[in-house]
Design a protein around this motif. Structure first.
Motif, PDB file in Angstrom:
ATOM      1  N   HIS A  65      58.283   8.818  37.380  1.00 21.76           N
ATOM      2  CA  HIS A  65      58.935   7.965  38.376  1.00 21.76           C
ATOM      3  C   HIS A  65      58.569   8.422  39.789  1.00 21.76           C
ATOM      4  O   HIS A  65      58.282   7.590  40.668  1.00 21.76           O
ATOM      5  N   ALA A  66      58.570   9.737  40.020  1.00 21.22           N
ATOM      6  CA  ALA A  66      58.215  10.258  41.340  1.00 21.22           C
ATOM      7  C   ALA A  66      56.795   9.842  41.725  1.00 21.22           C
ATOM      8  O   ALA A  66      56.528   9.481  42.880  1.00 21.22           O
ATOM      9  N   MET A  67      55.875   9.867  40.767  1.00 20.50           N
ATOM     10  CA  MET A  67      54.494   9.478  41.059  1.00 20.50           C
ATOM     11  C   MET A  67      54.383   7.968  41.288  1.00 20.50           C
ATOM     12  O   MET A  67      53.606   7.520  42.135  1.00 20.50           O
ATOM     13  N   ASN A  68      55.176   7.179  40.574  1.00 21.91           N
ATOM     14  CA  ASN A  68      55.199   5.744  40.824  1.00 21.91           C
ATOM     15  C   ASN A  68      55.763   5.436  42.211  1.00 21.91           C
ATOM     16  O   ASN A  68      55.275   4.527  42.903  1.00 21.91           O
ATOM     17  N   VAL A  69      56.776   6.171  42.613  1.00 22.29           N
ATOM     18  CA  VAL A  69      57.337   5.991  43.955  1.00 22.29           C
ATOM     19  C   VAL A  69      56.268   6.294  45.009  1.00 22.29           C
ATOM     20  O   VAL A  69      56.115   5.568  45.999  1.00 22.29           O
ATOM     21  N   ALA A  70      55.509   7.370  44.804  1.00 26.86           N
ATOM     22  CA  ALA A  70      54.442   7.715  45.747  1.00 26.86           C
ATOM     23  C   ALA A  70      53.376   6.624  45.795  1.00 26.86           C
ATOM     24  O   ALA A  70      52.868   6.290  46.879  1.00 26.86           O
ATOM     25  N   LEU A  71      53.030   6.054  44.644  1.00 25.88           N
ATOM     26  CA  LEU A  71      52.076   4.937  44.627  1.00 25.88           C
ATOM     27  C   LEU A  71      52.592   3.761  45.454  1.00 25.88           C
ATOM     28  O   LEU A  71      51.830   3.120  46.194  1.00 25.88           O
ATOM     29  N   ALA A  72      53.885   3.480  45.329  1.00 27.05           N
ATOM     30  CA  ALA A  72      54.470   2.366  46.075  1.00 27.05           C
ATOM     31  C   ALA A  72      54.539   2.661  47.566  1.00 27.05           C
ATOM     32  O   ALA A  72      54.366   1.755  48.397  1.00 27.05           O
ATOM     33  N   GLU A  73      54.788   3.904  47.939  1.00 31.28           N
ATOM     34  CA  GLU A  73      54.946   4.279  49.340  1.00 31.28           C
ATOM     35  C   GLU A  73      53.614   4.377  50.073  1.00 31.28           C
ATOM     36  O   GLU A  73      53.538   4.141  51.281  1.00 31.28           O
ATOM     37  N   ALA A  74      52.556   4.755  49.373  1.00 31.95           N
ATOM     38  CA  ALA A  74      51.256   4.966  50.021  1.00 31.95           C
ATOM     39  C   ALA A  74      50.659   3.630  50.476  1.00 31.95           C
ATOM     40  O   ALA A  74      50.924   2.580  49.900  1.00 31.95           O
ATOM     41  N   THR A  75      49.850   3.696  51.528  1.00 32.86           N
ATOM     42  CA  THR A  75      49.188   2.496  52.033  1.00 32.86           C
ATOM     43  C   THR A  75      47.664   2.631  52.042  1.00 32.86           C
ATOM     44  O   THR A  75      46.965   1.676  52.384  1.00 32.86           O
ATOM     45  N   THR A  76      47.138   3.784  51.644  1.00 34.62           N
ATOM     46  CA  THR A  76      45.692   4.002  51.617  1.00 34.62           C
ATOM     47  C   THR A  76      45.097   3.532  50.294  1.00 34.62           C
ATOM     48  O   THR A  76      45.821   3.285  49.323  1.00 34.62           O
ATOM     49  N   ASP A  77      43.777   3.434  50.255  1.00 37.19           N
ATOM     50  CA  ASP A  77      43.097   2.958  49.053  1.00 37.19           C
ATOM     51  C   ASP A  77      43.227   3.936  47.892  1.00 37.19           C
ATOM     52  O   ASP A  77      43.228   3.537  46.723  1.00 37.19           O
ATOM     53  N   VAL A  78      43.283   5.237  48.194  1.00 36.54           N
ATOM     54  CA  VAL A  78      43.299   6.279  47.173  1.00 36.54           C
ATOM     55  C   VAL A  78      44.518   7.171  47.384  1.00 36.54           C
ATOM     56  O   VAL A  78      44.870   7.510  48.516  1.00 36.54           O
ATOM     57  N   VAL A  79      45.162   7.532  46.285  1.00 35.01           N
ATOM     58  CA  VAL A  79      46.287   8.474  46.317  1.00 35.01           C
ATOM     59  C   VAL A  79      45.886   9.700  45.513  1.00 35.01           C
ATOM     60  O   VAL A  79      45.463   9.588  44.356  1.00 35.01           O
ATOM     61  N   LEU A  80      46.018  10.858  46.130  1.00 37.33           N
ATOM     62  CA  LEU A  80      45.683  12.139  45.492  1.00 37.33           C
ATOM     63  C   LEU A  80      46.971  12.879  45.155  1.00 37.33           C
ATOM     64  O   LEU A  80      47.694  13.319  46.047  1.00 37.33           O
ATOM     65  N   PHE A  81      47.265  12.993  43.867  1.00 38.74           N
ATOM     66  CA  PHE A  81      48.449  13.709  43.397  1.00 38.74           C
ATOM     67  C   PHE A  81      48.109  15.191  43.226  1.00 38.74           C
ATOM     68  O   PHE A  81      47.110  15.539  42.586  1.00 38.74           O
ATOM     69  N   LEU A  82      48.958  16.046  43.777  1.00 39.19           N
ATOM     70  CA  LEU A  82      48.767  17.487  43.667  1.00 39.19           C
ATOM     71  C   LEU A  82      50.063  18.158  43.251  1.00 39.19           C
ATOM     72  O   LEU A  82      51.163  17.702  43.604  1.00 39.19           O
ATOM     73  N   SER A 150      43.334  11.996  41.576  1.00 35.55           N
ATOM     74  CA  SER A 150      43.322  10.909  42.551  1.00 35.55           C
ATOM     75  C   SER A 150      43.041   9.594  41.840  1.00 35.55           C
ATOM     76  O   SER A 150      42.296   9.550  40.858  1.00 35.55           O
ATOM     77  N   VAL A 151      43.663   8.544  42.343  1.00 33.92           N
ATOM     78  CA  VAL A 151      43.533   7.226  41.718  1.00 33.92           C
ATOM     79  C   VAL A 151      43.300   6.179  42.800  1.00 33.92           C
ATOM     80  O   VAL A 151      43.799   6.303  43.926  1.00 33.92           O
ATOM     81  N   LYS A 152      42.516   5.158  42.450  1.00 37.08           N
ATOM     82  CA  LYS A 152      42.467   3.978  43.297  1.00 37.08           C
ATOM     83  C   LYS A 152      43.827   3.288  43.155  1.00 37.08           C
ATOM     84  O   LYS A 152      44.221   2.868  42.062  1.00 37.08           O
ATOM     85  N   ARG A 153      44.523   3.172  44.261  1.00 37.97           N
ATOM     86  CA  ARG A 153      45.923   2.737  44.225  1.00 37.97           C
ATOM     87  C   ARG A 153      46.091   1.374  43.561  1.00 37.97           C
ATOM     88  O   ARG A 153      46.981   1.187  42.719  1.00 37.97           O
ATOM     89  N   ASP A 154      45.246   0.413  43.915  1.00 42.60           N
ATOM     90  CA  ASP A 154      45.413  -0.921  43.346  1.00 42.60           C
ATOM     91  C   ASP A 154      45.158  -0.937  41.851  1.00 42.60           C
ATOM     92  O   ASP A 154      45.829  -1.660  41.098  1.00 42.60           O
ATOM     93  N   ARG A 155      44.200  -0.118  41.382  1.00 43.49           N
ATOM     94  CA  ARG A 155      43.916  -0.073  39.946  1.00 43.49           C
ATOM     95  C   ARG A 155      45.072   0.583  39.189  1.00 43.49           C
ATOM     96  O   ARG A 155      45.440   0.144  38.093  1.00 43.49           O
ATOM     97  N   ALA A 156      45.630   1.650  39.755  1.00 46.35           N
ATOM     98  CA  ALA A 156      46.743   2.331  39.088  1.00 46.35           C
ATOM     99  C   ALA A 156      47.968   1.428  39.010  1.00 46.35           C
ATOM    100  O   ALA A 156      48.628   1.329  37.959  1.00 46.35           O
ATOM    101  N   ILE A 157      48.263   0.734  40.106  1.00 47.32           N
ATOM    102  CA  ILE A 157      49.403  -0.187  40.094  1.00 47.32           C
ATOM    103  C   ILE A 157      49.117  -1.354  39.155  1.00 47.32           C
ATOM    104  O   ILE A 157      50.024  -1.863  38.485  1.00 47.32           O
ATOM    105  N   GLY A 158      47.864  -1.768  39.082  1.00 45.36           N
ATOM    106  CA  GLY A 158      47.494  -2.898  38.225  1.00 45.36           C
ATOM    107  C   GLY A 158      47.773  -2.673  36.753  1.00 45.36           C
ATOM    108  O   GLY A 158      48.012  -3.638  36.013  1.00 45.36           O
ATOM    109  N   ILE A 159      47.748  -1.417  36.294  1.00 41.55           N
ATOM    110  CA  ILE A 159      48.073  -1.147  34.889  1.00 41.55           C
ATOM    111  C   ILE A 159      49.533  -0.722  34.716  1.00 41.55           C
ATOM    112  O   ILE A 159      49.946  -0.308  33.631  1.00 41.55           O
ATOM    113  N   GLY A 160      50.317  -0.811  35.800  1.00 43.20           N
ATOM    114  CA  GLY A 160      51.737  -0.484  35.705  1.00 43.20           C
ATOM    115  C   GLY A 160      52.071   0.940  36.078  1.00 43.20           C
ATOM    116  O   GLY A 160      53.203   1.389  35.852  1.00 43.20           O
ATOM    117  N   GLY A 161      51.116   1.666  36.639  1.00 38.19           N
ATOM    118  CA  GLY A 161      51.391   3.043  37.038  1.00 38.19           C
ATOM    119  C   GLY A 161      51.635   3.947  35.835  1.00 38.19           C
ATOM    120  O   GLY A 161      51.047   3.762  34.760  1.00 38.19           O
TER     121      GLY A 161
END
Length: 285
Positions: A65-82, A150-161
């Motif tokens: 859930h925390a990573m999904n929240v970060a995907l929703a909050e980010a506005t860049t093309d790529v999100v890097l989870f660390l 790291s994930v392309k944000r639109d692709r990750a959201i496209g499969i439901g995160g």
């Protein structure tokens, strides 16, 4: 420190580790990338609040859930989870950025060196669930580690995160994500130049759930059984292999009184996983 800051957001989920998370953030600030920290700790601390980051607080701990929240909050093309307890290499962000310039690449998993590990050549395993993330050669994989991903944000959201039915320690949630991403047509690149050293702090984070070798809690096993129900039929074969690896061990031979509680935890985890699977996945809408 390096390139990639304009198209990458760094996202750090943390739980009961505000002090070390603040130290990790301080190491990442020179990269110049925006940073989102998703703090699931009940108590509020000033360690993170004073830093130039986007701080999101959640009341209940759940890494998917925390990573999904970060995907929703980010506005860049790529999100890097660390992870929240790492030492980043100087080329970390630039290596992730470079790999994502290939449009076929939907995700990049970087090298993760655990304490005592050094990069070395490893053979490609028959099953990517056994892939070792200290490997020193790039390759295409179908498994990832969420602590350097790291994930392309639109692709990750496209499969439901990330599937939030992975509860407790959420074991295998990132492997499930990787397989769903690959099934949707994406390529996952392992890039050893995008390296971190994992400090593996002994407290907080997933270690808040206790010792998986002795616990009767389903928190340690539910994710693995839930993963198997979706990806590894027949379940009985996977379950037997899991029991061999997690109950028939040297530790349990030396501490046989812990076996009953561990078996209870396995059974409870299996029942919860079956119930969650029957209810359907819990993905981003």
């Amino acid at each position: 420190m390096d390139g990639g800051a304009g198209v990458i957001t760094i996202a750090i989920p943390t739980y009961n580790r505000q002090a070390i998370a603040a130290e990790t953030v301080a190491r990442l600030l020179p990269f110049g990338a925006p940073i989102i920290v998703v703090d699931q700790t009940p108590a509020i601390s000033d360690a993170l609040a004073s830093l130039p980051i986007r701080l999101v607080r959640l009341s209940q701990p759940s890494i998917p859930h925390a990573m999904n929240v970060a995907l929703a909050e980010a506005t860049t093309d790529v999100v890097l989870f660390l992870d929240d307890d790492i030492l980043p290499s100087d080329g970390l962000v630039a290596a992730h950025d470079a790999a994502h310039r290939d449009p076929a690449v939907w995700a990049v998993v970087g090298q993760v060196l655990q304490p005592g590990e050094e990069p070395r050549r490893v053979a490609q395993p028959a099953d990517d669930l056994e892939f070792r993330f200290f490997a020193d050669e790039p390759r295409v994989v179908t498994n990832v580690m969420a602590g350097n991903l790291s994930v392309k944000r639109d692709r990750a959201i496209g499969i439901g995160g990330f599937d939030e039915n992975f509860v407790g320690v959420a074991y295998r949630f990132e492997s499930d994500f990787a397989l769903r991403l690959a099934a949707a047509g994406g390529t996952i690149r392992y890039e050893p130049a995008a390296a971190i050293r994992h400090l593996k702090l002994a407290t907080g984070g997933l270690r808040s759930y206790g010792d998986h070798r002795t616990s009767a809690s389903p928190a340690h096993s539910t994710g693995d059984y839930y993963f198997a129900l979706h990806h590894r039929p027949p379940l009985w074969r996977y379950a037997l292999r899991r029991l061999r690896k997690n109950v028939i061990t040297r530790f349990h031979a030396r501490h046989p009184w812990t076996i009953p509680s561990k078996l209870i935890g396995e059974w409870r985890g299996f029942l919860l996983a079956r119930r969650l699977a029957r209810g359907g996945r819990k993905l981003m809408s």
